[in-house]
Design a protein around this motif. Structure first.
Motif, short mmCIF file in Angstrom:
data_model
loop_
_atom_site.label_atom_id
_atom_site.label_comp_id
_atom_site.label_asym_id
_atom_site.label_seq_id
_atom_site.Cartn_x
_atom_site.Cartn_y
_atom_site.Cartn_z
N VAL A 201 0.84 -1.20 0.00
CA VAL A 201 0.00 0.00 0.00
C VAL A 201 0.88 1.25 0.00
O VAL A 201 2.09 1.18 0.22
CB VAL A 201 -0.93 0.03 1.24
CG1 VAL A 201 -1.88 -1.16 1.24
CG2 VAL A 201 -0.11 0.05 2.53
N ILE A 202 0.25 2.38 -0.28
CA ILE A 202 0.94 3.67 -0.16
C ILE A 202 0.43 4.32 1.12
O ILE A 202 -0.69 4.83 1.16
CB ILE A 202 0.66 4.56 -1.38
CG1 ILE A 202 1.15 3.89 -2.65
CG2 ILE A 202 1.33 5.93 -1.22
CD1 ILE A 202 0.74 4.62 -3.93
N SER A 203 1.21 4.24 2.17
CA SER A 203 0.77 4.77 3.47
C SER A 203 1.97 5.01 4.36
O SER A 203 2.86 4.15 4.48
CB SER A 203 -0.18 3.77 4.14
OG SER A 203 -0.48 4.17 5.46
N ASP A 204 1.99 6.16 5.01
CA ASP A 204 3.07 6.47 5.95
C ASP A 204 3.05 5.57 7.17
O ASP A 204 4.07 5.37 7.84
CB ASP A 204 2.98 7.94 6.39
CG ASP A 204 3.29 8.91 5.26
OD1 ASP A 204 4.00 8.49 4.32
OD2 ASP A 204 2.82 10.06 5.32
N SER A 205 1.88 5.03 7.47
CA SER A 205 1.75 4.19 8.66
C SER A 205 2.09 2.72 8.39
O SER A 205 2.21 1.93 9.33
CB SER A 205 0.32 4.28 9.22
OG SER A 205 -0.61 3.80 8.28
N ALA A 206 2.26 2.36 7.12
CA ALA A 206 2.58 0.96 6.78
C ALA A 206 4.04 0.66 7.09
O ALA A 206 4.88 1.56 7.16
CB ALA A 206 2.29 0.71 5.31
N LYS A 207 4.34 -0.59 7.27
CA LYS A 207 5.70 -1.02 7.59
C LYS A 207 6.58 -0.92 6.36
O LYS A 207 6.18 -1.30 5.26
CB LYS A 207 5.66 -2.47 8.09
CG LYS A 207 6.95 -2.95 8.75
CD LYS A 207 6.71 -4.30 9.42
CE LYS A 207 7.91 -4.72 10.25
NZ LYS A 207 7.65 -6.00 10.97
N SER A 208 7.79 -0.42 6.52
CA SER A 208 8.71 -0.31 5.40
C SER A 208 9.07 -1.71 4.88
O SER A 208 9.28 -2.64 5.67
CB SER A 208 10.00 0.40 5.83
OG SER A 208 10.95 0.36 4.77
#
Length: 273
Positions: A201-208
């Motif tokens: 996903v494209i999300s700042d909260s997702a895990k790298s």
């Protein structure tokens, strides 16, 4: 020297079938056949024991790719081979510079249950959701082959036997186990086998991506080129992952993103260092 069939008319039934299979997805499914073009792809089909229904080649192709054709002549019955004119070759070709070799192949017959049965804890799986660009699909399959992905699951995706997909995959379509399923069942099958599911996903909260642990295998979900995964489908995953980027770039081409993720997934085979 064996005399092969000679075809110079576009009205020949074998030629008409080749064209229909090239142009029509429903015809491919009805006939359980697809088309390939070029010496490399035809040789790959033979190497993977794909059944060839018809092979067409020009006399100039015979001169240029004689070695590859000779291997086919030894492996398949002479009745499937057809010499065609240069003009007919140009009409059949899906490329600007045709090699003059074409074939009609029977689709592989592996069953969904058979392929799922081979997936186990530690397997690496790509789940593609609503991928619609044939070129992207072919690139993903080729990359999956290169990275040793154990299975690709297609959920509401474009036809993998589209000529553009087949050409982009460069023979990988014949080597990588591919099945079609709905995304909920695909995830359920992974859960049953103890395989963690990751949603790209494209999300700042997702895990790298680089922080994800793939040492125990994993199944990664990749969404549609324009819209990505729906919130509902992404929620099926155990972990949301994202590719951290520099500057103002916030997304990548779906095939490029899938390639980066598959590379990281493949490194997990031996465990991360």
């Amino acid at each position: 020297m064996t005399e092969y069939n000679r075809i110079f008319s576009a009205d020949n039934e074998k030629i008409k079938l080749y064209r229909k299979l090239t142009e029509d997805k429903k015809a491919r499914r009805r006939e359980n056949k697809f088309t390939i073009e070029g010496a490399r792809l035809v040789s790959d089909a033979a190497a993977e024991a794909i059944e060839l229904h018809s092979v067409f080649f020009t006399e100039s192709a015979m001169e240029k790719y004689g070695e590859a054709l000779e291997l086919l002549f030894k492996k398949y019955p002479s009745k499937i081979f057809n010499i065609i004119s240069e003009e007919l070759s140009r009409e059949l070709s899906d490329t600007k510079m045709p090699q003059g070799i074409f074939a009609v192949c029977t689709m592989p017959t592996a069953q969904k249950s058979e392929i799922y049965g081979k997936i186990k804890r530690g397997s690496r799986v790509l789940i593609l959701d609503n991928i619609q660009d044939p070129g992207n699909m072919g690139t993903m399959l080729r990359t999956a082959d290169a990275c040793g992905i154990d299975c690709v699951i297609l959920c509401s995706c474009c036809d993998i036997y589209n000529p553009k997909t087949v050409r982009s995959a460069m023979g990988s379509i014949m080597r990588v186990p591919v099945i079609s399923d709905d995304i909920q069942n695909a995830v359920s099958e992974m859960n049953l086998r103890g395989i963690p599911v990751f949603a790209a996903v494209i999300s700042d909260s997702a895990k790298s991506l680089t922080d994800c642990d793939f040492s125990g295998g994993g199944a990664v979900m990749i969404g549609n080129e324009g819209n990505g995964l729906s919130d509902e489908d992404a929620a099926l995953a155990d972990v949301m992952l994202t590719i951290k980027m520099h500057g103002t770039i916030n997304s990548l081409n779906a095939a490029m993103a899938a390639g980066i993720i598959m590379w990281e997934l493949s490194k997990g085979k031996e465990g991360r260092q």
